[in-house]
Write an enzyme that holds these catalytic residues in place. Structure first.
Site, short mmCIF file in Angstrom:
data_model
loop_
_atom_site.label_atom_id
_atom_site.label_comp_id
_atom_site.label_asym_id
_atom_site.label_seq_id
_atom_site.Cartn_x
_atom_site.Cartn_y
_atom_site.Cartn_z
N GLY A 191 27.88 -10.53 28.25
CA GLY A 191 28.91 -10.58 26.84
C GLY A 191 27.92 -9.91 26.38
N HIS A 192 28.58 -9.13 26.31
CA HIS A 192 28.01 -7.02 25.81
C HIS A 192 28.29 -6.85 23.98
CE1 HIS A 192 27.41 -5.90 29.95
NE2 HIS A 192 27.04 -6.74 29.77
N GLN A 203 24.19 -8.21 33.06
CA GLN A 203 23.16 -9.10 33.94
C GLN A 203 22.07 -8.35 33.94
OE1 GLN A 203 25.42 -9.50 35.47
NE2 GLN A 203 26.88 -10.83 34.00
N ASP A 261 20.79 -9.41 28.66
CA ASP A 261 21.39 -9.56 26.93
C ASP A 261 20.27 -8.41 26.34
OD1 ASP A 261 22.67 -11.44 27.24
OD2 ASP A 261 21.73 -13.29 27.39
N LYS A 305 22.61 -3.74 26.15
CA LYS A 305 23.09 -2.39 27.57
C LYS A 305 24.19 -2.59 26.35
CE LYS A 305 22.87 -5.35 30.53
NZ LYS A 305 22.98 -6.58 30.37
P1 GDP Z 1 23.45 -6.69 26.77
O1 GDP Z 1 23.97 -8.22 26.71
O2 GDP Z 1 22.30 -6.45 27.24
O3 GDP Z 1 25.11 -5.88 26.54
O4 GDP Z 1 23.37 -7.31 25.28
P2 GDP Z 1 24.17 -8.58 24.19
O5 GDP Z 1 24.35 -8.08 23.32
O6 GDP Z 1 23.91 -9.75 24.84
O7 GDP Z 1 22.75 -9.05 23.77
C1 GDP Z 1 22.02 -7.97 22.72
C2 GDP Z 1 21.54 -8.47 20.88
O8 GDP Z 1 21.13 -7.35 20.69
C3 GDP Z 1 23.32 -7.95 20.54
O9 GDP Z 1 23.31 -9.23 19.08
C4 GDP Z 1 22.91 -6.74 19.45
O10 GDP Z 1 24.35 -6.80 18.85
C5 GDP Z 1 21.28 -6.89 19.46
N1 GDP Z 1 20.53 -5.58 19.56
C6 GDP Z 1 21.21 -4.65 21.06
N2 GDP Z 1 19.96 -3.67 20.30
C7 GDP Z 1 19.27 -3.81 19.22
C8 GDP Z 1 18.31 -3.78 18.52
O11 GDP Z 1 17.80 -2.55 18.53
N3 GDP Z 1 17.86 -4.05 17.28
C9 GDP Z 1 18.32 -5.35 16.71
N4 GDP Z 1 17.80 -5.71 15.56
N5 GDP Z 1 19.81 -5.97 17.35
C10 GDP Z 1 20.01 -4.91 18.18
P1 IMO Z 2 24.74 -9.43 29.76
O1 IMO Z 2 25.63 -8.91 31.20
C1 IMO Z 2 22.09 -13.16 30.14
C2 IMO Z 2 22.56 -15.93 33.88
C3 IMO Z 2 22.46 -17.30 33.25
C4 IMO Z 2 22.60 -17.70 34.52
C5 IMO Z 2 22.23 -16.95 36.06
C6 IMO Z 2 23.93 -17.45 36.69
O2 IMO Z 2 25.51 -10.20 28.82
O3 IMO Z 2 23.58 -9.57 30.21
P2 IMO Z 2 25.54 -17.40 36.27
O4 IMO Z 2 26.63 -17.43 35.36
O5 IMO Z 2 26.51 -15.50 36.94
O6 IMO Z 2 26.45 -17.52 37.41
O7 IMO Z 2 24.76 -17.52 36.16
O8 IMO Z 2 22.95 -15.61 35.29
N1 IMO Z 2 24.07 -14.90 33.21
C7 IMO Z 2 23.11 -14.08 32.20
N2 IMO Z 2 22.35 -14.02 30.87
N3 IMO Z 2 22.93 -12.38 30.04
C8 IMO Z 2 24.35 -12.12 30.75
O9 IMO Z 2 25.28 -10.80 30.99
C9 IMO Z 2 24.03 -12.89 32.13
N4 IMO Z 2 24.84 -13.49 32.92
C10 IMO Z 2 24.80 -14.73 33.81
O10 IMO Z 2 22.34 -17.63 32.16
O11 IMO Z 2 20.95 -18.67 34.01
MG MG Z 3 24.01 -10.21 26.82
#
Ligand code: GDP
Ligand code: IMO
Ligand code: MG
Length: 434
Positions: free
Chosen positions: A40-41, A223, A13, A16
Site C-alpha cells: 500500500g503506497h 515491502q 511502509d 516508498k
Molecule cells: P510505503 O508502503 O513505503 O509507500 O508507505 P505507506 O504509504 O504505506 O506509509 C507511509 C505513510 O506515511 C503514508 O501515509 C504517507 O503519506 C506518509 N508519509 C510519507 N512520507 C512522510 C513524511 O515525510 N512525513 C509524514 N508525516 N508522513 C509521510
Molecule cells: P508496503 O509495500 C508492511 C507484511 C504483512 C505480514 C507479512 C506477510 O506497503 O511497504 P503477506 O500478505 O505479504 O504474505 O504478509 O508481511 N507486509 C507488509 N507490511 N508494508 C507492506 O507493504 C507489507 N506487505 C506485506 O503485514 O506481516
Molecule cells: Mg505501505
C-alpha cells in the site's frame, strides 16, 4: 545513471510511495518488480490522497511509463478496480504495461492464505490475506497461472481444469469446506483477461530498450528488507525478495544496469503483523508516534507497531542492497519529544551484535543498545516554508544532529528528507538531480 532502485530498509511502509512519486517527475519509466497488492503506497497531492497497491506510483505523473514487472503477483480484479478508481480521478492509465510473465493471484490463493494462517494457530504470520504467499508458492512449484495464460481463454481453461480440482483437495485437507466452481472461475478470470489484454506484453525488453536509450528508469520496491523471504525475519516475512538484487530479475533486465539504490529509512521503525521487533516501544511514546505518524496500514487498516530507529536493521539492509543514499522519511513525526533514542547495536548476553541473526530465538534474546539524542520542537508552517526555501541549514539544530548521527553510522548521505505527508514537503539534499 539511468537506473535507480528504491528499497524499503525496514519492515515496509517507510514512505516508498511518496519518494517514488517525487523521483518519478525526473524519470521516464517506473517499474514495480515484486510483491502484489499486499503493498500500500500512499501519495498525498494537495489534499488528495492516493493509495496504490499494484500500479506503480509513477502513474500519478502524467506521461511516464508505468510497468508491472514479471516479479509481481497480480490479483486481476483488484488491479482493474485500481485502474478504474484512478481513471475516475482523472489519472490516465494509458501508459501502463503489464508483464506477460507475471503470475496471477487466483481465488483459491486467497482462501489458502486464510487456511494456512488458521493452521499456524499460535504462530500466525499476520499476512495481509491477499493470497500473496500461496501465489508465489505456486509459481515456484510450477503450478502458477501467468498473465499470458489469463489473456488466452483456452489456455486458462486447460490450466484451471488441472489446478482447480487439485486446490479443492488441498482446501478440503485444511478443513475448508468451500467449493471451487471451475466454470465461474473460468468465466470471471477470462473476463479479467479480456479487459487487461491491452496492457499485457513482454515488458523486460521494453525496459532494457529504455535503459539502452539512456531513459531514466525507477524501480519501485515494495515491502521492506526485513520482510525479504531470504534475508528477513523468517518466517515472519513476505514471499518475495524485496532487496535490490531482485529489481533486475523481477523486471527482466540485466543487474548491470542498476547503478543507484536509495534506501528508504523511516526516522523511526514500524512493523505490521507478527514477528520480532527489537526496538519496539510498548509504552506511551510508542502510542504517541503511532497516532502522530498515522501509523495504520494502507492496505489492511491494521495498527502498525512502532519503535525507535534501529540502525542494526538499516545497516543490514544497506549491506544487502548496496544503498548509495538514504531517503529519510517522517522525521517531522518525531517533533515535540524531549529525547530520542537510536539503536546502534544489540547486546546478546554481554556480546555486541551488529547484524541480524537468522535464528529468531537468538534475535529474541538480543537487547537493543541505544544512543540518546535531544529532541526538537514541531515545525510550524512558516518555518516549513523557510526550510523548503533555504534547505538543510534551516532545519532545527537537533534534527540536523539526528540526521548527521544516522549518516555517520550508516556511512551514507541522506539525499532526500521527508518532512510531511504532502508531495512538496520534502527536502532535496542531492548534489545534483538524477
Ligand atoms: P510505503 O508502503 O513505503 O509507500 O508507505 P505507506 O504509504 O504505506 O506509509 C507511509 C505513510 O506515511 C503514508 O501515509 C504517507 O503519506 C506518509 N508519509 C510519507 N512520507 C512522510 C513524511 O515525510 N512525513 C509524514 N508525516 N508522513 C509521510
Ligand atoms: P508496503 O509495500 C508492511 C507484511 C504483512 C505480514 C507479512 C506477510 O506497503 O511497504 P503477506 O500478505 O505479504 O504474505 O504478509 O508481511 N507486509 C507488509 N507490511 N508494508 C507492506 O507493504 C507489507 N506487505 C506485506 O503485514 O506481516
Ligand atoms: Mg505501505
Amino acid at each position: 545513471m539511468p537506473a535507480l532502485v528504491i528499497i524499503g530498509s525496514q519492515w515496509g511502509d517507510e514512505g516508498k510511495g511518496k519518494i517514488v512519486d517525487f523521483l518519478a517527475e525526473e524519470s521516464d519509466v517506473v517499474v514495480r518488480f515484486q510483491g502484489g497488492n499486499n503493498a500500500g503506497h500512499s501519495v498525498k497531492i494537495g489534499e488528495e490522497l492516493f493509495a496504490l497497491h499494484l500500479v506503480p506510483s509513477g502513474i500519478l505523473r502524467p506521461g511516464k511509463m508505468a510497468v508491472i514487472g514479471n516479479g509481481v503477483v497480480i490479483d486481476p480484479g483488484v488491479l482493474l478496480d485500481e485502474l478504474e478508481k484512478l481513471e475516475k480521478r482523472s489519472v490516465s492509465v494509458e501508459n501502463l504495461r503489464i508483464s506477460d510473465r507475471a503470475h496471477v493471484i487466483m481465488p483459491y490463493h486467497k482462501m489458502l492464505d486464510d487456511a494456512e494462517e488458521r493452521m499456524r494457530a499460535g504462530a500466525k504470520v499476520g499476512t495481509t490475506g491477499r493470497g500473496i504467499g500461496p501465489s508465489y508458492s505456486d509459481k515456484v512449484a510450477r503450478l502458477g497461472v501467468r498473465m499470458c495464460d489469463l489473456v488466452d481463454e483456452k489456455v486458462l481453461r486447460e490450466r484451471l481444469e488441472f489446478l482447480v480440482p487439485l486446490k479443492q483437495r488441498i482446501l478440503n485437507a485444511y478443513g475448508d469446506t468451500a467449493r471451487l466452481d471451475l466454470e465461474s472461475i473460468c468465466r470471471e478470470y477470462s473476463d479479467y483477461g479480456r479487459r487487461l489484454a491491452k496492457y499485457v506484453m513482454d515488458t523486460g525488453p521494453m525496459v532494457t530498450e529504455a535503459l539502452t536509450a539512456k531513459k531514466r528508469v525507477l524501480f519501485e520496491g515494495a515491502q521492506g528488507s526485513m520482510l525479504d523471504i531470504d534475508h528477513g525475519t523468517y518466517p515472519f516475512v513476505t514471499s518475495s525478495q524485496t532487496v535490490a538484487g531482485n529489481a533486475a530479475s523481477g523486471s527482466g533486465v540485466s543487474p548491470l544496469w542498476l547503478d543507484e539504490v536509495f534506501g528508504i529509512v523511516k526516522a523511526y521503525t514500524t512493523r505490521v503483523g507478527a514477528g520480532p521487533f527489537p526496538s519496539e516501544l510498548m509504552d506511551d511514546i510508542g502510542k504517541h508516534i503511532a497516532d502522530k505518524g498515522g501509523e495504520f496500514g494502507t492496505t489492511t487498516g491494521r495498527a502498525r507497531r512502532c519503535g525507535w530507529l534501529d540502525l542494526v536493521v538499516t545497516k543490514y539492509s544497506s549491506a544487502l542492497s548496496g544503498f548509495t543514499g538514504v531517503a529519510m522519511t517522517k522525521i517531522d513525526v518525531l517533533g515535540g519529544l524531549d529525547e530520542l533514542k537510536i539503536c546502534t547495536h544489540y547486546n546478546l548476553d554481554g556480546v555486541k551484535v551488529t547484524t541480524i541473526p537468522a535464528d529468531l530465538r537468538v534475535l529474541d534474546r538480543c537487547r537493543p543498545e541505544y544512543s540518546t539524542l535531544r529532541g526538537w520542537d514541531d515545525i510550524e508552517p512558516a518555518r516549513m516554508d523557510r526550510i523548503l526555501a533555504e534547505g538543510f541549514s534551516a532545519l532545527p539544530r537537533n534534527m540536523r544532529k539526528y540526521i548527521r548521527f544516522v549518516e555517520k553510522q550508516m556511512g551514507l548521505r541522506v539525499v532526500l528528507l521527508g518532512l510531511g505527508r504532502r508531495r512538496n514537503e520534502i527536502l532535496d539534499l542531492r548534489r545534483k538531480k538524477w
